[in-house]
Write a protein that holds these residues in place. Structure first.
Motif, mmCIF file in Angstrom:
data_model
loop_
_atom_site.group_PDB
_atom_site.id
_atom_site.type_symbol
_atom_site.label_atom_id
_atom_site.label_comp_id
_atom_site.label_asym_id
_atom_site.label_seq_id
_atom_site.Cartn_x
_atom_site.Cartn_y
_atom_site.Cartn_z
ATOM 1 N N SER A 60 62.319 -81.014 8.272
ATOM 2 C CA SER A 60 61.309 -80.364 9.109
ATOM 3 C C SER A 60 60.464 -79.393 8.299
ATOM 4 O O SER A 60 60.394 -78.205 8.604
ATOM 5 N N ARG A 344 62.444 -75.785 28.328
ATOM 6 C CA ARG A 344 61.502 -76.129 27.267
ATOM 7 C C ARG A 344 60.901 -77.497 27.563
ATOM 8 O O ARG A 344 61.598 -78.408 28.002
ATOM 9 N N TYR A 346 58.980 -80.959 26.410
ATOM 10 C CA TYR A 346 58.739 -81.879 25.300
ATOM 11 C C TYR A 346 57.478 -82.673 25.606
ATOM 12 O O TYR A 346 57.319 -83.214 26.708
ATOM 13 N N LEU A 356 56.442 -82.915 20.267
ATOM 14 C CA LEU A 356 56.507 -81.463 20.132
ATOM 15 C C LEU A 356 57.381 -80.880 21.235
ATOM 16 O O LEU A 356 57.628 -81.512 22.254
ATOM 17 N N ARG A 357 57.810 -79.652 21.031
ATOM 18 C CA ARG A 357 58.522 -78.916 22.065
ATOM 19 C C ARG A 357 57.820 -77.596 22.323
ATOM 20 O O ARG A 357 57.610 -76.803 21.402
ATOM 21 N N ARG A 358 57.482 -77.387 23.597
ATOM 22 C CA ARG A 358 56.871 -76.125 23.995
ATOM 23 C C ARG A 358 57.984 -75.204 24.488
ATOM 24 O O ARG A 358 58.658 -75.478 25.473
ATOM 25 N N ASN A 359 58.190 -74.113 23.784
ATOM 26 C CA ASN A 359 59.232 -73.161 24.147
ATOM 27 C C ASN A 359 58.779 -72.296 25.317
ATOM 28 O O ASN A 359 57.593 -72.255 25.666
ATOM 29 N N SER A 363 55.309 -70.870 22.430
ATOM 30 C CA SER A 363 55.242 -71.379 21.065
ATOM 31 C C SER A 363 55.694 -72.842 21.029
ATOM 32 O O SER A 363 56.314 -73.336 21.971
ATOM 33 N N PHE A 364 55.394 -73.524 19.928
ATOM 34 C CA PHE A 364 55.726 -74.941 19.803
ATOM 35 C C PHE A 364 56.567 -75.207 18.558
ATOM 36 O O PHE A 364 56.409 -74.536 17.525
ATOM 37 N N ASP A 365 57.451 -76.192 18.666
ATOM 38 C CA ASP A 365 58.207 -76.701 17.526
ATOM 39 C C ASP A 365 57.888 -78.180 17.345
ATOM 40 O O ASP A 365 57.716 -78.915 18.331
ATOM 41 N N LEU A 366 57.796 -78.607 16.080
ATOM 42 C CA LEU A 366 57.685 -80.034 15.779
ATOM 43 C C LEU A 366 59.086 -80.620 15.763
ATOM 44 O O LEU A 366 59.927 -80.216 14.968
ATOM 45 N N MET A 367 59.355 -81.589 16.654
ATOM 46 C CA MET A 367 60.690 -82.176 16.742
ATOM 47 C C MET A 367 60.831 -83.382 15.820
ATOM 48 O O MET A 367 61.772 -83.466 15.031
#
Length: 428
Positions: A60, A344, A346, A356-359, A363-367
């Motif tokens: 990641s 969260r 997705y 992606l994941r929207r917390n 904020s966002f995370d790349l899954m």
């Protein structure tokens, strides 16, 4: 004693495969499956299902102090490969049973429109009479299953968009259906009618709220095959249905919207024939407590939400409903949306071949990111994994001057919600 999670999906001959490090695939009945540990599935008491362990897809590091977004990131498994109709909706039951929708609105195929993955085959579900093409009236069979979900009682719900490619929408074809998974039985079939259903409607996805209404309330996105998107609200007990927010900006495709799809910049112009998959209200998901509905137009980067207490109440005026809509910020070029138990969200992303994941803080995370994640579509969260179908819809002939550029197989993938721990034998 073997311990497993309810959604662990294993193949029928995986023990020997793992012992010999084999990654070969089995092709049966249009689905390619690779074996993983059947003994675990047996220990779970689940019917033998299927999954293919894909090689690690990189780390990641995409973006921050890594590459510039071109290399794979995250780790996912290919649960199944499909030859024939492309997959869309997906549901994974608590006992590991996997159900897939194969819509017919883009290609009027002759296979099952709703199937269960069983021992390397797509088995028409709940039976062939309902799922396979037939001469039965549109209201008495499944025409084109698209979005799917589970309610909090473990029942499977699906939206039958009713559309067969090249044919007008028939009366009785578009409907909301509900099934008892354990009994393989149809429980509800609520036909959608005018004025809720329009000639150009594309009933796309749905979520089910059991906290409002005597038997629950269903929320459906009509992304529209034309330019008439909206949300549809259906009371399960009475079958009463309403079309709402049909002119609100939150449900509309945005003229001038531009996306880069497989390296090609594409612009949405309502006056021209689409060159990529476009539409209004599409992705939809509920908060864990069903108090809020999140939704987004396909041809937009904006995410919105609305309180279900207001949305489910037929006494609330359209003006007051519109006032209750909340802009949640951008979410990228999302098609499907799904929520985990922590709230969260997705989001699939067809522009960057990723999920992606929207917390909860926005904020966002790349899954996961990988060039094989083409047109990520139906998405579903279990307690431990996120599942997603990859139908390559942007490669359909209708978007490519009559040339079908899809390359089989199509994939069903999954990745863990929580990061898999890494180990090292090096001394500390």
């Amino acid at each position: 004693m073997t311990k497993c999670l309810p959604d662990q999906i294993m193949g029928p001959s995986s023990e020997s495969s793992l012992q010999h490090g084999v990654s070969r695939r089995h092709v049966v009945g249009g689905v390619t499956l690779a074996p993983l540990a059947a003994g675990i599935a047996a220990a779970c008491g689940a019917s033998p299902a299927q999954a293919q362990q894909a090689p690690a897809q990189g780390t990641s590091t995409t973006g921050v102090n890594g590459d510039q977004g071109y290399e794979p990131a995250g780790t996912f498994e290919i649960v199944a490969d499909f030859y024939g109709p492309g997959p869309s909706g997906v549901v994974v039951a608590d006992n590991g049973r996997i159900f897939i929708g194969f819509p017919r609105h883009a290609v009027n195929h002759k296979g099952a429109t709703l199937g269960e993955l069983v021992n390397g085959r797509v088995q028409p579900w709940p039976n062939a009479a309902l799922s396979m093409p037939s001469s039965a009236a549109p209201a008495d069979r499944l025409m084109s299953i698209h979005g799917m979900t589970l309610d909090t009682q473990g029942r499977l719900w699906a939206i039958d968009d009713g559309k067969l490619a090249g044919q007008p929408l028939q009366p009785g074809a578009a409907k909301v259906v509900c099934f008892d998974i354990a009994a393989n039985r149809l429980l509800h079939s609520i036909v959608l009618k005018n004025p809720v259903l329009l000639p150009d409607s594309h009933m796309n996805d749905l979520r089910v709220d059991l906290t409002h209404g005597p038997q629950g309330t269903v929320y459906v996105t009509d992304s529209s095959f034309g330019h008439s998107p909206a949300l549809v609200v259906v009371d399960v007990a009475t079958g009463a249905q309403r079309r709402v927010l049909a002119t609100h900006p939150s449900t509309q495709a945005e003229p001038g919207f531009m996306a880069v799809v497989e390296g090609v910049p594409l612009v949405y112009d309502p006056a021209q024939k689409p060159r990529f998959v476009v539409g209004g209200a599409d992705g939809i998901t509920l908060s864990p407590t069903s108090d809020r509905l999140y939704y987004a137009a396909l041809t937009s980067r904006k995410l919105y939400s609305v309180p279900t207490a207001i949305l489910s109440d037929p006494k609330v005026s359209e003006a007051d409903l519109a006032k209750s809509v909340r802009y949640e910020g951008e979410k990228g070029t999302a098609d499907g949306l799904a929520t985990d138990t922590q709230g969260r969200i997705y989001t699939t992303n067809f522009e960057h071949d990723c999920i992606l994941r929207r917390n909860t803080d926005g904020s966002f995370d790349l899954m996961v990111h990988d060039p094989r994640i083409l047109s990520p579509d139906g998405i579903f969260c279990t307690k431990t994994h996120v599942y997603c179908t990859l139908g390559q819809w942007n490669r359909l002939a209708s978007f490519n001057n009559g040339q079908d550029k899809r390359k089989q197989p199509y994939h069903l993938i999954r990745f863990p919600i929580d990061a898999v721990p890494s180990y090292t034998a090096a001394p500390e």
